[in-house]
Design a protein around this motif. Structure first.
Motif, mmCIF file in Angstrom:
data_model
loop_
_atom_site.group_PDB
_atom_site.id
_atom_site.type_symbol
_atom_site.label_atom_id
_atom_site.label_comp_id
_atom_site.label_asym_id
_atom_site.label_seq_id
_atom_site.Cartn_x
_atom_site.Cartn_y
_atom_site.Cartn_z
ATOM 1 N N MET A 1 -25.179 -32.777 47.184
ATOM 2 C CA MET A 1 -25.759 -31.823 48.134
ATOM 3 C C MET A 1 -27.100 -32.345 48.630
ATOM 4 S SD MET A 1 -26.698 -27.782 47.585
ATOM 5 C CE MET A 1 -24.988 -27.340 47.354
ATOM 6 N N ASN A 2 -27.327 -32.322 49.928
ATOM 7 C CA ASN A 2 -28.572 -32.789 50.507
ATOM 8 C C ASN A 2 -29.732 -31.891 50.105
ATOM 9 O OD1 ASN A 2 -27.348 -34.907 51.943
ATOM 10 N ND2 ASN A 2 -26.790 -33.529 53.604
ATOM 11 N N THR A 3 -30.864 -32.495 49.742
ATOM 12 C CA THR A 3 -32.074 -31.739 49.459
ATOM 13 C C THR A 3 -32.807 -31.467 50.765
ATOM 14 O OG1 THR A 3 -33.464 -33.693 49.193
ATOM 15 C CG2 THR A 3 -32.258 -32.915 47.237
ATOM 16 N N ILE A 4 -33.840 -30.617 50.689
ATOM 17 C CA ILE A 4 -34.658 -30.364 51.871
ATOM 18 C C ILE A 4 -35.274 -31.657 52.372
ATOM 19 C CG2 ILE A 4 -36.809 -29.274 52.641
ATOM 20 C CD1 ILE A 4 -36.054 -26.822 51.032
ATOM 21 N N ASP A 5 -35.770 -32.487 51.448
ATOM 22 C CA ASP A 5 -36.369 -33.765 51.846
ATOM 23 C C ASP A 5 -35.353 -34.641 52.576
ATOM 24 O OD1 ASP A 5 -38.883 -33.198 50.837
ATOM 25 O OD2 ASP A 5 -38.466 -34.084 48.876
ATOM 26 N N ASP A 6 -34.107 -34.644 52.103
ATOM 27 C CA ASP A 6 -33.063 -35.437 52.748
ATOM 28 C C ASP A 6 -32.828 -34.965 54.177
ATOM 29 O OD1 ASP A 6 -32.626 -36.922 50.431
ATOM 30 O OD2 ASP A 6 -31.046 -35.583 49.719
ATOM 31 N N ILE A 7 -32.772 -33.648 54.353
ATOM 32 C CA ILE A 7 -32.466 -33.087 55.668
ATOM 33 C C ILE A 7 -33.624 -33.300 56.632
ATOM 34 C CG2 ILE A 7 -31.951 -30.939 56.890
ATOM 35 C CD1 ILE A 7 -30.460 -30.035 54.327
ATOM 36 N N VAL A 8 -34.853 -33.154 56.141
ATOM 37 C CA VAL A 8 -36.025 -33.417 56.989
ATOM 38 C C VAL A 8 -36.058 -34.899 57.386
ATOM 39 C CG1 VAL A 8 -38.549 -33.528 56.979
ATOM 40 C CG2 VAL A 8 -37.380 -31.485 56.156
ATOM 41 N N ALA A 20 -41.624 -31.096 55.161
ATOM 42 C CA ALA A 20 -40.801 -30.512 54.096
ATOM 43 C C ALA A 20 -41.595 -29.549 53.225
ATOM 44 C CB ALA A 20 -40.202 -31.618 53.234
ATOM 45 N N ARG A 21 -42.907 -29.533 53.391
ATOM 46 C CA ARG A 21 -43.765 -28.777 52.478
ATOM 47 C C ARG A 21 -43.465 -27.284 52.485
ATOM 48 N NH1 ARG A 21 -49.670 -29.679 53.956
ATOM 49 N NH2 ARG A 21 -49.045 -28.267 55.631
ATOM 50 N N ASP A 22 -43.370 -26.701 53.658
ATOM 51 C CA ASP A 22 -43.128 -25.257 53.757
ATOM 52 C C ASP A 22 -41.700 -24.937 54.191
ATOM 53 O OD1 ASP A 22 -45.826 -24.577 53.100
ATOM 54 O OD2 ASP A 22 -46.419 -25.114 55.151
ATOM 55 N N ALA A 23 -40.827 -25.905 54.084
ATOM 56 C CA ALA A 23 -39.444 -25.694 54.512
ATOM 57 C C ALA A 23 -38.700 -24.794 53.527
ATOM 58 C CB ALA A 23 -38.724 -27.038 54.645
ATOM 59 N N THR A 24 -37.727 -24.065 54.044
ATOM 60 C CA THR A 24 -36.898 -23.190 53.219
ATOM 61 C C THR A 24 -35.434 -23.456 53.542
ATOM 62 O OG1 THR A 24 -37.005 -21.410 54.870
ATOM 63 C CG2 THR A 24 -38.652 -21.384 53.090
ATOM 64 N N VAL A 25 -34.558 -23.109 52.603
ATOM 65 C CA VAL A 25 -33.129 -23.335 52.796
ATOM 66 C C VAL A 25 -32.388 -22.012 52.706
ATOM 67 C CG1 VAL A 25 -32.705 -23.809 50.354
ATOM 68 C CG2 VAL A 25 -31.134 -24.722 52.078
ATOM 69 N N ASN A 26 -31.355 -21.867 53.531
ATOM 70 C CA ASN A 26 -30.499 -20.681 53.523
ATOM 71 C C ASN A 26 -29.064 -21.142 53.263
ATOM 72 O OD1 ASN A 26 -28.885 -18.453 54.147
ATOM 73 N ND2 ASN A 26 -30.196 -17.766 55.804
ATOM 74 N N GLU A 27 -28.496 -20.659 52.162
ATOM 75 C CA GLU A 27 -27.155 -21.086 51.755
ATOM 76 C C GLU A 27 -26.072 -20.072 52.130
ATOM 77 O OE1 GLU A 27 -26.506 -23.932 50.678
ATOM 78 O OE2 GLU A 27 -28.104 -24.745 49.430
ATOM 79 N N ALA A 28 -26.400 -19.074 52.973
ATOM 80 C CA ALA A 28 -25.469 -17.976 53.224
ATOM 81 C C ALA A 28 -24.201 -18.425 53.951
ATOM 82 C CB ALA A 28 -26.158 -16.874 54.029
ATOM 83 N N GLY A 29 -24.287 -19.452 54.777
ATOM 84 C CA GLY A 29 -23.135 -19.840 55.577
ATOM 85 C C GLY A 29 -22.100 -20.642 54.815
ATOM 86 N N LEU A 30 -20.829 -20.428 55.122
ATOM 87 C CA LEU A 30 -19.749 -21.182 54.497
ATOM 88 C C LEU A 30 -19.600 -22.567 55.106
ATOM 89 C CD1 LEU A 30 -16.980 -18.434 54.196
ATOM 90 C CD2 LEU A 30 -18.554 -19.225 52.421
ATOM 91 N N ASP A 31 -20.038 -22.735 56.358
ATOM 92 C CA ASP A 31 -19.815 -23.994 57.064
ATOM 93 C C ASP A 31 -21.040 -24.907 57.107
ATOM 94 O OD1 ASP A 31 -17.190 -23.295 57.639
ATOM 95 O OD2 ASP A 31 -17.753 -22.247 59.468
ATOM 96 N N TYR A 32 -22.231 -24.325 57.083
ATOM 97 C CA TYR A 32 -23.451 -25.114 57.209
ATOM 98 C C TYR A 32 -24.477 -24.748 56.143
ATOM 99 C CZ TYR A 32 -22.086 -26.377 62.036
ATOM 100 O OH TYR A 32 -21.444 -26.867 63.141
ATOM 101 N N THR A 40 -45.267 -30.659 63.748
ATOM 102 C CA THR A 40 -46.717 -30.849 63.639
ATOM 103 C C THR A 40 -47.508 -29.856 64.479
ATOM 104 O OG1 THR A 40 -46.568 -32.548 65.365
ATOM 105 C CG2 THR A 40 -46.529 -33.287 63.069
ATOM 106 N N SER A 41 -46.868 -29.258 65.477
ATOM 107 C CA SER A 41 -47.554 -28.268 66.317
ATOM 108 C C SER A 41 -47.415 -26.851 65.779
ATOM 109 C CB SER A 41 -47.008 -28.331 67.743
ATOM 110 O OG SER A 41 -45.657 -27.867 67.787
ATOM 111 N N GLY A 42 -46.698 -26.698 64.648
ATOM 112 C CA GLY A 42 -46.497 -25.370 64.073
ATOM 113 C C GLY A 42 -45.263 -24.659 64.576
ATOM 114 N N ARG A 43 -44.467 -25.330 65.376
ATOM 115 C CA ARG A 43 -43.226 -24.733 65.877
ATOM 116 C C ARG A 43 -42.156 -24.807 64.794
ATOM 117 N NH1 ARG A 43 -40.037 -26.547 71.446
ATOM 118 N NH2 ARG A 43 -39.197 -24.477 71.935
#
Length: 299
Positions: A1-8, A20-32, A40-43
């Motif tokens: 399973m990919n970690t947050i660091d892997d996905i970033v 990756a510092r303030d990133a969060t993961v949502n596992e609710a979906g069956l497909d993704y 860097t701009s806060g978006r």
């Protein structure tokens, strides 16, 4: 399973530089798997990583769906994802306004951020569905979206039931109920409409006042039975909420045929079929075991 660091890091390969510092993961979906991260701009950005190869194969179809529904829902101030990165291993887009009405905790438990039985949500969802369902099937077909006729919808359920019954042991009571449903002419629509297919609070974004600001995950959207956008309103909150949603839907111009409410209830009861098909797709033993328990609960 990919970690947050892997996905970033994967996003960076596609030219999108996130933290990756303030990133969060949502596992609710069956497909993704879904990661939320900031540039860097806060978006804030949404990163969707397919769980299986068959999900990647459906990306082009979902892209066509988004192009079709975006201007339709925008008339009511409702946004859909605007993909800036689309590749077989990653989809990325700027986060839409609002927050999901439902997420999962780290232990997989539902975490509600709204009242799914609330009359305000039923009213707003009814209006949203009326707008979505107003999209002409001919327009959807011209845009490359799958279009199913009423006869095709019914036959597809027959085929799905046959496939599930061949692969799993189905309790006699469920099998009899499904047969009676398929043969009941009053339940099935005389016309099909543009549907989302998995519209429930995990895929609906709300602002602080409860207004719907966006709709996510259009993977299963197509022209189909209008009732397929209503089962959760019945299954999660009951008949009263379903009727409130249908009242708002009709008031906003949606067509309520006599069997629509009954069909929504039947589709909720048929959810084990959908999960069994998912288990056959993934091939995972845990998924197959869960499906088997749903299909033969009398054991």
């Amino acid at each position: 399973m990919n970690t947050i660091d892997d996905i970033v890091a994967l996003a960076a390969v596609h030219g999108l530089h996130l933290s990756a510092r303030d990133a969060t993961v949502n596992e609710a979906g069956l497909d993704y798997r879904v990661v939320m991260a900031f540039d860097t701009s806060g978006r804030r950005w949404v990163l969707r990583v397919p769980r299986r190869a068959d999900v990647s194969e459906g990306m082009a179809a979902e892209g066509r769906i988004l192009d079709l529904v975006a201007p339709v829902l925008a008339e009511d101030g409702v946004a859909v994802p605007d993909w800036q990165v689309r590749s077989p291993e990653l989809i990325a887009y700027p986060a839409l306004p609002g927050a999901p009405g439902l997420t999962l905790t780290d232990t997989g438990e539902p975490d509600w951020h709204m009242d799914p039985a609330g009359p305000d949500y039923a009213e707003r969802l009814g209006r949203l569905l009326a707008r979505l369902h107003s999209t002409a099937p001919e327009r959807a077909g011209a845009a490359g979206v799958e279009v199913r006729t009423p006869a095709r919808v019914r036959q597809a359920w027959r085929d799905d039931i046959a496939r599930v019954s061949e692969a799993f042991t189905v309790s006699p009571s469920l099998a009899e109920a499904w047969h009676a449903w398929i043969e009941d002419d009053t339940c099935w629509p005389e016309r099909t409409v543009m549907t989302h297919g998995e519209i429930y609070p995990a895929h609906v974004l709300l602002d602080e006042e409860g207004a719907i600001t966006g709709v996510l995950d259009w993977t299963t959207a197509r022209v189909d039975d209008p009732a397929r956008d209503l089962p959760f309103q019945y299954g999660a909150t009951g008949e009263e909420t379903l009727q409130a949603t249908l009242t708002a839907y009709e008031r906003a111009g949606g067509h309520v045929h006599p069997g629509l409410a009954a069909q929504a209830r039947h589709l909720w009861d048929a959810s084990p079929i959908g999960y069994a098909l998912y288990a056959l797709t993934t091939g995972a033993e845990t998924d197959r075991a869960t499906a088997a328990a749903m299909l033969n609960p009398e054991v």
